[in-house]
Design a protein around this motif. Sequence first.
Motif, PDB file in Angstrom:
ATOM      1  N   ALA A 157      26.989 -32.741 -12.443  1.00 55.92           N
ATOM      2  CA  ALA A 157      28.022 -33.763 -12.256  1.00 55.92           C
ATOM      3  C   ALA A 157      28.994 -33.378 -11.152  1.00 55.92           C
ATOM      4  O   ALA A 157      29.539 -34.253 -10.462  1.00 55.92           O
ATOM      5  CB  ALA A 157      28.769 -33.989 -13.568  1.00 55.92           C
ATOM      6  N   THR A 158      29.244 -32.070 -10.980  1.00 53.60           N
ATOM      7  CA  THR A 158      30.165 -31.607  -9.940  1.00 53.60           C
ATOM      8  C   THR A 158      29.536 -31.703  -8.549  1.00 53.60           C
ATOM      9  O   THR A 158      30.183 -32.131  -7.585  1.00 53.60           O
ATOM     10  CB  THR A 158      30.574 -30.146 -10.218  1.00 53.60           C
ATOM     11  N   ILE A 159      28.268 -31.305  -8.441  1.00 53.56           N
ATOM     12  CA  ILE A 159      27.597 -31.302  -7.139  1.00 53.56           C
ATOM     13  C   ILE A 159      27.165 -32.702  -6.712  1.00 53.56           C
ATOM     14  O   ILE A 159      27.291 -33.077  -5.543  1.00 53.56           O
ATOM     15  CB  ILE A 159      26.370 -30.366  -7.179  1.00 53.56           C
ATOM     16  N   PHE A 160      26.664 -33.475  -7.678  1.00 52.51           N
ATOM     17  CA  PHE A 160      26.167 -34.826  -7.370  1.00 52.51           C
ATOM     18  C   PHE A 160      26.851 -35.850  -8.273  1.00 52.51           C
ATOM     19  O   PHE A 160      26.274 -36.283  -9.282  1.00 52.51           O
ATOM     20  CB  PHE A 160      24.648 -34.907  -7.574  1.00 52.51           C
ATOM     21  N   PRO A 161      28.095 -36.206  -7.970  1.00 54.60           N
ATOM     22  CA  PRO A 161      28.803 -37.185  -8.802  1.00 54.60           C
ATOM     23  C   PRO A 161      27.976 -38.465  -8.959  1.00 54.60           C
ATOM     24  O   PRO A 161      27.368 -38.942  -8.011  1.00 54.60           O
ATOM     25  CB  PRO A 161      30.085 -37.458  -8.005  1.00 54.60           C
ATOM     26  N   GLY A 162      27.955 -39.000 -10.144  1.00 53.04           N
ATOM     27  CA  GLY A 162      27.170 -40.208 -10.394  1.00 53.04           C
ATOM     28  C   GLY A 162      25.754 -39.851 -10.812  1.00 53.04           C
ATOM     29  O   GLY A 162      25.474 -39.704 -12.017  1.00 53.04           O
ATOM     30  N   PRO A 163      24.832 -39.683  -9.860  1.00 55.52           N
ATOM     31  CA  PRO A 163      23.454 -39.321 -10.215  1.00 55.52           C
ATOM     32  C   PRO A 163      23.377 -38.000 -10.981  1.00 55.52           C
ATOM     33  O   PRO A 163      22.566 -37.850 -11.894  1.00 55.52           O
ATOM     34  CB  PRO A 163      22.768 -39.197  -8.849  1.00 55.52           C
ATOM     35  N   GLY A 164      24.231 -37.056 -10.598  1.00 48.01           N
ATOM     36  CA  GLY A 164      24.236 -35.769 -11.279  1.00 48.01           C
ATOM     37  C   GLY A 164      24.666 -35.903 -12.726  1.00 48.01           C
ATOM     38  O   GLY A 164      24.124 -35.251 -13.623  1.00 48.01           O
ATOM     39  N   TRP A 165      25.661 -36.776 -12.968  1.00 46.83           N
ATOM     40  CA  TRP A 165      26.118 -37.009 -14.343  1.00 46.83           C
ATOM     41  C   TRP A 165      25.008 -37.626 -15.179  1.00 46.83           C
ATOM     42  O   TRP A 165      24.781 -37.225 -16.326  1.00 46.83           O
ATOM     43  CB  TRP A 165      27.333 -37.935 -14.327  1.00 46.83           C
ATOM     44  N   LEU A 166      24.301 -38.597 -14.609  1.00 45.41           N
ATOM     45  CA  LEU A 166      23.203 -39.240 -15.334  1.00 45.41           C
ATOM     46  C   LEU A 166      22.081 -38.250 -15.628  1.00 45.41           C
ATOM     47  O   LEU A 166      21.509 -38.240 -16.724  1.00 45.41           O
ATOM     48  CB  LEU A 166      22.658 -40.427 -14.524  1.00 45.41           C
ATOM     49  N   ALA A 167      21.768 -37.403 -14.654  1.00 40.74           N
ATOM     50  CA  ALA A 167      20.716 -36.409 -14.849  1.00 40.74           C
ATOM     51  C   ALA A 167      21.126 -35.403 -15.926  1.00 40.74           C
ATOM     52  O   ALA A 167      20.322 -35.037 -16.797  1.00 40.74           O
ATOM     53  CB  ALA A 167      20.427 -35.688 -13.532  1.00 40.74           C
ATOM     54  N   TYR A 213      17.839 -34.987 -24.257  1.00 34.76           N
ATOM     55  CA  TYR A 213      16.544 -34.425 -24.666  1.00 34.76           C
ATOM     56  C   TYR A 213      16.735 -33.123 -25.451  1.00 34.76           C
ATOM     57  O   TYR A 213      16.168 -32.935 -26.532  1.00 34.76           O
ATOM     58  CB  TYR A 213      15.676 -34.161 -23.440  1.00 34.76           C
ATOM     59  N   GLY A 214      17.550 -32.223 -24.906  1.00 36.83           N
ATOM     60  CA  GLY A 214      17.709 -30.919 -25.536  1.00 36.83           C
ATOM     61  C   GLY A 214      18.375 -30.996 -26.897  1.00 36.83           C
ATOM     62  O   GLY A 214      17.918 -30.379 -27.867  1.00 36.83           O
ATOM     63  N   ILE A 215      19.480 -31.743 -26.982  1.00 35.89           N
ATOM     64  CA  ILE A 215      20.200 -31.853 -28.251  1.00 35.89           C
ATOM     65  C   ILE A 215      19.363 -32.608 -29.273  1.00 35.89           C
ATOM     66  O   ILE A 215      19.241 -32.203 -30.437  1.00 35.89           O
ATOM     67  CB  ILE A 215      21.560 -32.543 -28.038  1.00 35.89           C
ATOM     68  N   GLY A 216      18.776 -33.740 -28.855  1.00 37.60           N
ATOM     69  CA  GLY A 216      17.993 -34.553 -29.781  1.00 37.60           C
ATOM     70  C   GLY A 216      16.803 -33.796 -30.338  1.00 37.60           C
ATOM     71  O   GLY A 216      16.616 -33.704 -31.554  1.00 37.60           O
ATOM     72  N   ARG A 217      15.995 -33.231 -29.453  1.00 39.96           N
ATOM     73  CA  ARG A 217      14.803 -32.515 -29.901  1.00 39.96           C
ATOM     74  C   ARG A 217      15.165 -31.280 -30.718  1.00 39.96           C
ATOM     75  O   ARG A 217      14.525 -30.978 -31.730  1.00 39.96           O
ATOM     76  CB  ARG A 217      13.947 -32.107 -28.705  1.00 39.96           C
ATOM     77  N   GLY A 218      16.216 -30.567 -30.271  1.00 42.74           N
ATOM     78  CA  GLY A 218      16.610 -29.357 -30.984  1.00 42.74           C
ATOM     79  C   GLY A 218      17.035 -29.642 -32.418  1.00 42.74           C
ATOM     80  O   GLY A 218      16.609 -28.953 -33.355  1.00 42.74           O
ATOM     81  N   LEU A 219      17.873 -30.662 -32.610  1.00 39.62           N
ATOM     82  CA  LEU A 219      18.334 -30.992 -33.950  1.00 39.62           C
ATOM     83  C   LEU A 219      17.204 -31.536 -34.815  1.00 39.62           C
ATOM     84  O   LEU A 219      17.113 -31.226 -36.008  1.00 39.62           O
ATOM     85  CB  LEU A 219      19.478 -32.012 -33.874  1.00 39.62           C
TER      86      LEU A 219
END
Length: 239
Positions: free
Chosen positions: A137-147, A154-160
């Motif tokens: 988000a810091t390096i690529f405002p907008g697209p970086g936040w979405l990525a 993915y990580g939180i959902g699958r992990g839980l």
Amino acid sequence: MTALFRPAFLAIAQLDDRVFLGVMLRGVAAAFAGLLALHVFAAWAVGSLLSVQGPLAWLAHAIGSLAATAIALWLFLPLAALVASLFLDRIAAAVEHRHYPHLPPPVGGASIAAQIWYAIALGLRILGLNIVALILATIFPGPGWLAGWAIAAYGIGRGLFMAVAMRRMTRRAAESVYKQGRWSVLAQGALLALTSAIPLANLLTPVLGVAAMVHVLDRAVSAMPRHSDDRAIGYDKAA
């Protein structure tokens, strides 16, 4: 669309549960204690490493305090998630008691050691994903936040989901059931990733995540063939 997010709605509706409140308070207390210790350590480290006096000493302490605060913001959710994961069985049992009273006690799941290790790994994964999301988000405002949001979802959902599923089945079986309900898992993960970025709301993320994944697991198992080996673990006995 409503059905896709129904597990999250059901989890939110159970926030008045005493078990939920107890786990949230434990998670917040443990995270706060850890972060307070981090601030104390940062202040001691700066004072020990820098032998400056006057305005420079004040500036050094201020920088150290700001750095500790930034690290604390990264660590708060992972610490709370770790504590909530250690009480995962209590949260899941409360959800099953209210919504799935026909289910028998969990049997055939992963070992206690494996579940504890997975809880620790989950906390570290959430910490890493938060850092990655912040960098993007810091390096690529907008697209970086979405990525970053997509990665965290993915990580939180699958992990839980895996942590919840491993109460009742082996990791191999949990992987199989995950494939059945991956879209619902990702949908809950997307919501959890959003709440994890909101101060105060992120305190609810670990508990709501565990509760929502109990509902996702039940739906995923129910959708599997009746005689599937993975469905049979802990579910067909209730029939």
